[in-house]
Design a protein around this motif. Sequence first.
Motif, PDB file in Angstrom:
ATOM      1  N   ILE A 150       4.162  22.708   2.352  1.00  0.00           N
ATOM      2  CA  ILE A 150       4.505  22.905   3.761  1.00  0.00           C
ATOM      3  C   ILE A 150       3.283  22.732   4.661  1.00  0.00           C
ATOM      4  O   ILE A 150       3.321  22.027   5.667  1.00  0.00           O
ATOM      5  N   LYS A 151       2.191  23.388   4.298  1.00  0.00           N
ATOM      6  CA  LYS A 151       0.991  23.331   5.122  1.00  0.00           C
ATOM      7  C   LYS A 151       0.466  21.897   5.248  1.00  0.00           C
ATOM      8  O   LYS A 151       0.143  21.430   6.347  1.00  0.00           O
ATOM      9  N   SER A 152       0.386  21.193   4.136  1.00  0.00           N
ATOM     10  CA  SER A 152      -0.139  19.820   4.180  1.00  0.00           C
ATOM     11  C   SER A 152       0.824  18.876   4.886  1.00  0.00           C
ATOM     12  O   SER A 152       0.394  17.944   5.575  1.00  0.00           O
ATOM     13  N   ALA A 153       2.144  19.119   4.735  1.00  0.00           N
ATOM     14  CA  ALA A 153       3.117  18.267   5.422  1.00  0.00           C
ATOM     15  C   ALA A 153       3.031  18.447   6.929  1.00  0.00           C
ATOM     16  O   ALA A 153       3.069  17.464   7.688  1.00  0.00           O
ATOM     17  N   SER A 154       2.915  19.685   7.381  1.00  0.00           N
ATOM     18  CA  SER A 154       2.819  19.935   8.827  1.00  0.00           C
ATOM     19  C   SER A 154       1.539  19.336   9.403  1.00  0.00           C
ATOM     20  O   SER A 154       1.517  18.850  10.532  1.00  0.00           O
ATOM     21  N   GLN A 155       0.473  19.346   8.623  1.00  0.00           N
ATOM     22  CA  GLN A 155      -0.776  18.749   9.098  1.00  0.00           C
ATOM     23  C   GLN A 155      -0.634  17.232   9.231  1.00  0.00           C
ATOM     24  O   GLN A 155      -1.176  16.621  10.153  1.00  0.00           O
ATOM     25  N   ALA A 156       0.121  16.616   8.312  1.00  0.00           N
ATOM     26  CA  ALA A 156       0.347  15.170   8.395  1.00  0.00           C
ATOM     27  C   ALA A 156       1.171  14.812   9.629  1.00  0.00           C
ATOM     28  O   ALA A 156       0.954  13.771  10.251  1.00  0.00           O
ATOM     29  N   VAL A 157       2.119  15.683   9.996  1.00  0.00           N
ATOM     30  CA  VAL A 157       2.953  15.425  11.168  1.00  0.00           C
ATOM     31  C   VAL A 157       2.179  15.698  12.451  1.00  0.00           C
ATOM     32  O   VAL A 157       2.259  14.935  13.418  1.00  0.00           O
ATOM     33  N   ARG A 158       1.433  16.795  12.460  1.00  0.00           N
ATOM     34  CA  ARG A 158       0.689  17.183  13.655  1.00  0.00           C
ATOM     35  C   ARG A 158      -0.556  16.330  13.860  1.00  0.00           C
ATOM     36  O   ARG A 158      -0.940  16.031  14.990  1.00  0.00           O
ATOM     37  N   GLY A 159      -1.175  15.939  12.754  1.00  0.00           N
ATOM     38  CA  GLY A 159      -2.432  15.209  12.847  1.00  0.00           C
ATOM     39  C   GLY A 159      -3.638  16.107  12.799  1.00  0.00           C
ATOM     40  O   GLY A 159      -4.762  15.634  12.632  1.00  0.00           O
ATOM     41  N   THR A 160      -3.418  17.410  12.955  1.00  0.00           N
ATOM     42  CA  THR A 160      -4.496  18.399  12.871  1.00  0.00           C
ATOM     43  C   THR A 160      -4.000  19.590  12.063  1.00  0.00           C
ATOM     44  O   THR A 160      -2.800  19.767  11.839  1.00  0.00           O
ATOM     45  N   PHE A 161      -4.931  20.431  11.636  1.00  0.00           N
ATOM     46  CA  PHE A 161      -4.596  21.589  10.807  1.00  0.00           C
ATOM     47  C   PHE A 161      -3.834  22.637  11.622  1.00  0.00           C
ATOM     48  O   PHE A 161      -4.174  22.931  12.772  1.00  0.00           O
ATOM     49  N   ASP A 206       0.838  -1.190   0.000  1.00  0.00           N
ATOM     50  CA  ASP A 206       0.000   0.000   0.000  1.00  0.00           C
ATOM     51  C   ASP A 206       0.879   1.247   0.000  1.00  0.00           C
ATOM     52  O   ASP A 206       1.878   1.313   0.731  1.00  0.00           O
ATOM     53  N   PHE A 207       0.480   2.220  -0.801  1.00  0.00           N
ATOM     54  CA  PHE A 207       1.212   3.489  -0.876  1.00  0.00           C
ATOM     55  C   PHE A 207       0.241   4.633  -0.608  1.00  0.00           C
ATOM     56  O   PHE A 207      -0.883   4.643  -1.122  1.00  0.00           O
ATOM     57  N   LYS A 208       0.705   5.577   0.195  1.00  0.00           N
ATOM     58  CA  LYS A 208      -0.154   6.694   0.595  1.00  0.00           C
ATOM     59  C   LYS A 208       0.524   8.013   0.237  1.00  0.00           C
ATOM     60  O   LYS A 208       1.688   8.235   0.587  1.00  0.00           O
ATOM     61  N   VAL A 209      -0.210   8.869  -0.449  1.00  0.00           N
ATOM     62  CA  VAL A 209       0.282  10.198  -0.790  1.00  0.00           C
ATOM     63  C   VAL A 209      -0.458  11.204   0.084  1.00  0.00           C
ATOM     64  O   VAL A 209      -1.654  11.435  -0.093  1.00  0.00           O
ATOM     65  N   ASP A 210       0.250  11.757   1.054  1.00  0.00           N
ATOM     66  CA  ASP A 210      -0.286  12.858   1.840  1.00  0.00           C
ATOM     67  C   ASP A 210       0.743  13.982   1.838  1.00  0.00           C
ATOM     68  O   ASP A 210       1.716  13.936   1.075  1.00  0.00           O
ATOM     69  N   GLY A 211       0.546  14.985   2.667  1.00  0.00           N
ATOM     70  CA  GLY A 211       1.436  16.136   2.627  1.00  0.00           C
ATOM     71  C   GLY A 211       2.883  15.793   2.898  1.00  0.00           C
ATOM     72  O   GLY A 211       3.795  16.267   2.202  1.00  0.00           O
ATOM     73  N   LEU A 212       3.140  14.935   3.910  1.00  0.00           N
ATOM     74  CA  LEU A 212       4.512  14.599   4.277  1.00  0.00           C
ATOM     75  C   LEU A 212       5.192  13.766   3.204  1.00  0.00           C
ATOM     76  O   LEU A 212       6.333  14.048   2.795  1.00  0.00           O
ATOM     77  N   SER A 213       4.523  12.709   2.740  1.00  0.00           N
ATOM     78  CA  SER A 213       5.130  11.864   1.708  1.00  0.00           C
ATOM     79  C   SER A 213       5.300  12.619   0.401  1.00  0.00           C
ATOM     80  O   SER A 213       6.271  12.400  -0.337  1.00  0.00           O
ATOM     81  N   LEU A 214       4.388  13.541   0.100  1.00  0.00           N
ATOM     82  CA  LEU A 214       4.502  14.322  -1.133  1.00  0.00           C
ATOM     83  C   LEU A 214       5.680  15.291  -1.052  1.00  0.00           C
ATOM     84  O   LEU A 214       6.405  15.476  -2.039  1.00  0.00           O
ATOM     85  N   LEU A 215       5.886  15.914   0.113  1.00  0.00           N
ATOM     86  CA  LEU A 215       7.041  16.803   0.288  1.00  0.00           C
ATOM     87  C   LEU A 215       8.335  16.046   0.033  1.00  0.00           C
ATOM     88  O   LEU A 215       9.213  16.517  -0.721  1.00  0.00           O
TER      89      LEU A 215
END
Length: 774
Positions: free
Chosen positions: A478-489, A70-79
Motif C-alpha cells: 500500500i505504502k509503495s503503491a501510494s507513493q507511485a501514484v502521488r510521486g512523493t512519499f 520495457d517493464f517496470k516494477v514499482d509499488g503500483l505495478s507490484l500491487l
Amino acid sequence: MLLPIILIFVVAFGTLLLGRYTRSKFFKLITFVPFLLFTYFLSFLINVSDGTHSILFSNEWIPSLGISLDFKVDGLSLLFSLMITGIGTLVYLYASSYLRGHQYLHRFYCYLTLFMGAMLGLVLSDNLITLFVFWELTSISSFFLIGFKNEDEASRKSSLWALSLTGLGGFFLLASFVIIGSLSGTYSIHELLTKSDVLVDSTFYYIIIFFMFAAAFTKSAQFPFHFWLPGAMKAPTPVSAYLHSATMVKAGIYIIARFTPILSDGNVWNMTLMIVGGTTMFFGAFNSIFKTDMKSVLAYSTISALGVLVFLLGMGSDMALYAACTFMLVHALYKAALFLITGIVDHETHTRDLTVLSGLKKVMPIIAFAGIIASFSSAGIPLTFGFISKELIYGATMDDNIWTQGSVIFLTSLAVLTNILLAASGFLVGIKPFFGKLPAKLEKAHMPGFLLWLPPVLLSMASLLFGLLPAIADNTVIKSASQAVRGTFIDMPLEVWHGFSIVLLLSMATIVLGVLLYMVMKPTKGAEVFIEEFDKISSKRLVIFVVQNIKTFAFKYTRIMHNGYLRIYLLFIIVFFIGIVGYKLFADVPLRINTEQLSPIRIYELAVFIMIIVAIFFITYTSSRLTAIAALGVVGYSICLIFVFYGAPDLAMTQFAIDTLTVVLFVLVLFRLPSFLKFSNRKIQIRDAIIATIFGILISLITLQALVYPSDKEVSKFYADSAYTLAKGKNVVNVILVDFRGFDTLIETIVLSIAAIGVYSILKYKTKDGEKTE
C-alpha cells in the motif's frame, strides 16, 4: 521479466492445442502457473516495499520508433501484479472444479491465461505503445471469456458490447499516447514523469486527457459507459470473479493512477474524475439494492466501487490517494470472495434469485462464514480490512485543509450515502442466502467440494487478517503503491484504531443505517421491474439509438457508393479526382502552357491517334463483349506504338505482353456471357460523356503544365547511378520494381493473389444442393 510474460502466452496456446487430449486433472496443475508467478512477484517486495526503489527491465523492440518492451516494477505495478496472480491462483483452482467436465475447458484456460498475461503486461509496461498492445489484448481475451457460453445469444451480445465499448476506448487511448509521445519526444513512462510540465502546458493537453478519460471510463465502466458490465455477468462465475474484482475493470483505474503524477493539473483533471466518479459510485450503489439476481447486485456494486476509486483519485490529496490504493486491495478481496460464493450457491441450488434463497447456512456453514466476513468487509465492519479503507475515505472527504466547508459536507454526504447502499448490497449477497428458513426445494443442496469452498474462504480470511494486522498490507504494497501514484512519499500508516472522532462516528452511522436498509429493503421483482423502467432513458438506450442510426446511414451509403456496379465505382473515383485535382490546379497553380515547344504531329502519329479514337468509339457503342475486348486490345497496341515512336522499346514490349494476355484472358472468361444491356437512359450516356471529357481535358492540362516546369532529376539520377552498384541490375525499371520498391511489388502481388483466390472461389461456389452456380 520478458521471459515470464512470453511463457504465459506459450502456456495459453499450449493449453488450447493440447488440452483436449488431456484429462480433467491436468487443468488443476495449470493453477501452478499463476501461483509461481505470485511467488515470483513476492520476491520483489524486499526492494520495492519501501517505495524508494523501482526495478526496470529494458528490452529493445523497435528502437527507431522509440518502442521497447520495457517493464517496470514499482509499488503500483507490484500491487496489481500480486492481485492479478494471487486472485488468479484461486480463480484457476476454483474453475478446475466449477467447470469440471466441460467440453471446452481447454479453451477456457487458454482465454483465462491469455487474459492474465495481457493484464500483467499492461500493468508492468513502461512503454506507451507496449502498454497499448497489452490493453487491446485484455479487450480481445475478455471478449472470448465473456462470450464463453457462445451458444447463448445473450452471452454473445454481452461480449460484443464489452468489446465494442472497450475497443472504442482503446482507439482513444492510442490517440492519447501518440500525442503524448509526439509532444514529449519519448514513449517511456518513467521518462514522462520528468516532462509533466511539457504536457500540462501544451495546447493539446485537454485533447490528451479527453482521449485518456474516454479509454479509462469505458474500460472501468464509469457512467455513462457502465451498462456493458452488468451484461458481462453472462460469463461463467470464475470469469466474473476475476475480471470484475481485480483485473479488467481496474485497468482503467490503473491508467488513471499511473498518469496522475504526469497529467494531473489540479483542476480539470481532478474535477472531471471527481464528477464522473461521484456520479458513478452513487448510481451503481443505488441500483444494486434493487436487483434480485446475486450477480446483478455484485455487478452494480462493482460499478459503484470503481466510481469510488475514480472519485478518490480525482480528489488527489495524500489521504485520498492512500485511500484509493487501500480500497483497490480491499475491493479485490471481498468482491472476488462474494463472486465465488455466488457461483457456489448457483452451482448447488441452480438459482441466484435472492427472492427464493435463504437458510443455506444449514447445509453450507463454511460458505456462510466466508460470505459473512466478505460482506462485513464490504460494509466496513470493524476488524475487517474494509473498515480501515472506509475511514480513510471519510478522512479524505473531510480534509478542511483542501475543501471548503460546503464541499466537505457534500463530498462526505455522498460518500456516506454510497457506503450505506454498498453495505446493504453486500449483506444481500453475503448474508441473505444463508439465513432464515431453508426452502424445501433447496434441501438437496449440500456442501461443495474442497476446491470450490477453499478460494472464497482464503479471500475472506485475508480481509480479516489485513483488518486485524493492517501493517502487513501497508508496509508491503500500500505504502509503495501510494507513493507511485502521488510521486512523493506519503507518511500515513494504516491502523486499526484511530481514536474517537467524527470519522469513527460516520463509520458507525454507515453500519447502522446499512443494516437498517438491508432489513427494510427486501429484494422483490416488483421493485426491480420499477427501476428497470428507467432504462428507457438510460445511456444504453442512447448508445443503441446512435448505433441504429449509424447502421441505417451505413446501409444507405453502401447502396449508393458500393452498389456492386463497377462503372459507378469508377464514376465516383473520377469525379472525386476531378474535384480535388482540378481545384488544386486552378486555385494554387498558375497555368502556363507553351505550345511552341511541342513537336508537330507526324503522319504516323496521327494514324495511331485516329485508330485509338475509332477503337474507343467501338468500345462505347458496341453491344458485343468480344468486340469491346478486341477494340480495347487495339487501344493497348496503339499505345505500344507510341512507346516505340518515343524510344521506349522495353515499355512497349511490356505493354504488348500485358495487353495480349489481358485480351486472351478476357476472351476466355467473358465469351459465354450475354451481350451488353443497351442503355435506355440517354441522360446517363450524356452524363458519362461529360465527365469523361472533363477528365480528359484535366489530364491534358496537367501534362502540358508539366512540360513547362523544371524537372527535378535527383531521384532519377539516384536510381540510374545506384541500379548496378547497389542492386547489380542493368535494367533500371526492373531494379526499381524488384529492389528499391520491392515491398510495393510484393504487396501488389499479394493483392492480385487474393483477388485471384476470390475469383476462383466464386467460380467454384456451390449452392446447398451441391449444384454449381453460374
